[in-house]
Design an enzyme around this catalytic site. Structure first.
Site, PDB file in Angstrom:
ATOM      1  N   PRO A   2       0.826  -1.212   0.000  1.00 55.95           N
ATOM      2  CA  PRO A   2       0.000   0.000   0.000  1.00 55.95           C
ATOM      3  C   PRO A   2       0.860   1.262   0.000  1.00 55.95           C
ATOM      4  O   PRO A   2       1.895   1.321   0.661  1.00 55.95           O
ATOM      5  CB  PRO A   2      -0.800  -0.123   1.303  1.00 55.95           C
ATOM      6  CG  PRO A   2      -0.800  -1.582   1.615  1.00 55.95           C
ATOM      7  CD  PRO A   2       0.521  -2.092   1.130  1.00 55.95           C
ATOM      8  N   GLU A   3       0.424   2.259  -0.746  1.00 56.02           N
ATOM      9  CA  GLU A   3       1.158   3.517  -0.774  1.00 56.02           C
ATOM     10  C   GLU A   3       0.592   4.460   0.284  1.00 56.02           C
ATOM     11  O   GLU A   3      -0.390   4.160   0.963  1.00 56.02           O
ATOM     12  CB  GLU A   3       1.099   4.110  -2.176  1.00 56.02           C
ATOM     13  CG  GLU A   3       1.605   3.111  -3.213  1.00 56.02           C
ATOM     14  CD  GLU A   3       2.200   3.723  -4.458  1.00 56.02           C
ATOM     15  OE1 GLU A   3       2.564   4.910  -4.452  1.00 56.02           O
ATOM     16  OE2 GLU A   3       2.326   2.979  -5.456  1.00 56.02           O
ATOM     17  N   LYS A  52       4.462   5.342   4.979  1.00 56.18           N
ATOM     18  CA  LYS A  52       3.822   4.032   5.025  1.00 56.18           C
ATOM     19  C   LYS A  52       3.724   3.486   6.446  1.00 56.18           C
ATOM     20  O   LYS A  52       3.408   2.312   6.646  1.00 56.18           O
ATOM     21  CB  LYS A  52       4.584   3.056   4.131  1.00 56.18           C
ATOM     22  CG  LYS A  52       4.582   3.485   2.669  1.00 56.18           C
ATOM     23  CD  LYS A  52       5.278   2.483   1.775  1.00 56.18           C
ATOM     24  CE  LYS A  52       5.258   2.945   0.327  1.00 56.18           C
ATOM     25  NZ  LYS A  52       5.869   1.953  -0.593  1.00 56.18           N
ATOM     26  N   ARG A 267      12.388  -3.681  -8.045  1.00 55.76           N
ATOM     27  CA  ARG A 267      10.993  -3.317  -8.321  1.00 55.76           C
ATOM     28  C   ARG A 267      10.824  -3.018  -9.803  1.00 55.76           C
ATOM     29  O   ARG A 267      11.731  -2.490 -10.446  1.00 55.76           O
ATOM     30  CB  ARG A 267      10.571  -2.080  -7.500  1.00 55.76           C
ATOM     31  CG  ARG A 267      10.647  -2.258  -5.995  1.00 55.76           C
ATOM     32  CD  ARG A 267       9.687  -3.322  -5.484  1.00 55.76           C
ATOM     33  NE  ARG A 267       8.303  -2.999  -5.771  1.00 55.76           N
ATOM     34  CZ  ARG A 267       7.550  -2.214  -4.997  1.00 55.76           C
ATOM     35  NH1 ARG A 267       8.049  -1.678  -3.897  1.00 55.76           N
ATOM     36  NH2 ARG A 267       6.294  -1.972  -5.320  1.00 55.76           N
TER      37      ARG A 267
END
Length: 285
Positions: A2-3, A52, A267
């Site tokens: 989640p951002e 986060k 990523r």
């Protein structure tokens, strides 16, 4: 993972549903049982996010620190006639009994989080100290991130994902803000101009605030929406209309060239090689 907008939404939900109310705290899974016992029966003061990281406050400056990681989820449910039996591996459960003449319960279940720990104020502050500025916080100083960026030869695509440089930005916002500002993700941070950085920061503030409001990430400008372009809406489990994220091999909404992807520090990176032309130092030209 989640951002930052997701954590800020959760902080708002927790504060709205539980703020100022006494809560029962338990750990059905057992891994947080000892700490849950220390806050059981206490008033939940409020919740806030920094990047986060989620901090749920209790009296005596104690904070439940949560980092959802890749697989974590926090479910907040308000106004139910009874609290259901926990499903799955619930690390932390918070329950607020009916109040103010209502017969409804509220509860929150945390599952799969990377971090769930009880911290003191000093320990919470250390977590914050290790984090960069968060575009969603009113007290954020973009100059702190700029100082790190302008001194680094690392690619800007890496720096934007470094939570010690900038807090809350993940893979989606990273890809999209670079596209929106036509910046090569491999461009060294120390070659950016401060005006470029401030424009990206201001854009992130707007985009991420909208993400908090809607619960999804939308980054395309009005002229590139499905309605404006006569194209079908995006179908993806992340939701939202985007320019390049997870659109590898598909035509760019602006120039039509195929969106590219590559791995950068573990990523997936997404960009348009036409709209985000490769940066070349003037010294090499």
């Amino acid at each position: 993972m989640p951002e930052g907008h997701t954590l800020h939404r959760l902080a708002g939900e927790l504060t709205l549903v539980f703020g100022g109310r006494e809560v029962e705290a338990s750990s059905p899974q057992g891994r947080f049982a000892e700490s849950a016992a220390l806050i059981d029966g206490q008033v939940l003061v409020g919740a806030e996010a920094w990047g986060k990281h989620l901090f749920v406050g209790f009296p005596d400056e104690r904070f439940v620190h949560i980092h959802l990681g890749l697989y974590g989820g926090l479910e907040v449910v308000a106004g139910v006639p009874e609290v259901p039996v926990p499903r799955g591996q619930v690390r932390l459960r918070l329950v607020a009994a009916p109040a103010g003449g209502s017969a409804a319960f509220s509860y929150a279940d945390l599952r799969g989080a990377t971090t769930c720990e009880l911290l003191t104020r000093a320990e919470r502050d250390l977590v914050v100290l290790r984090s960069g500025p968060d575009p969603l916080r009113a007290d954020a100083d973009p100059g702190l991130a700029w100082e790190r960026i302008r001194r680094s030869r690392a690619p800007i695509g890496s720096l934007l994902m470094d939570q010690s440089v900038l807090a809350g930005v993940g893979n989606v916002y990273r890809a999209e803000v670079l596209f929106r500002h036509r910046i090569d993700p491999y461009r060294p941070g120390n070659t950016l101009r401060i005006g470029q950085w401030r424009a990206m920061w201001d854009d992130l503030v707007v985009l991420m605030r909208e993400g908090v409001r809607t619960g999804r990430i939308d980054t395309v400008r009005p002229e590139h929406t499905p309605e404006a372009m006569g194209r079908p809406p995006r179908r993806d489990d992340h939701g939202g209309e985007v320019y390049v994220y997870r659109r590898n091999g598909m035509p760019c909404h602006v120039c039509g060239r195929s969106v590219r992807t590559a791995e950068l520090q573990g990523r997936n990176l997404f960009w348009c090689s036409q709209c985000q032309r490769r940066y070349r130092s003037r010294a090499l030209q």
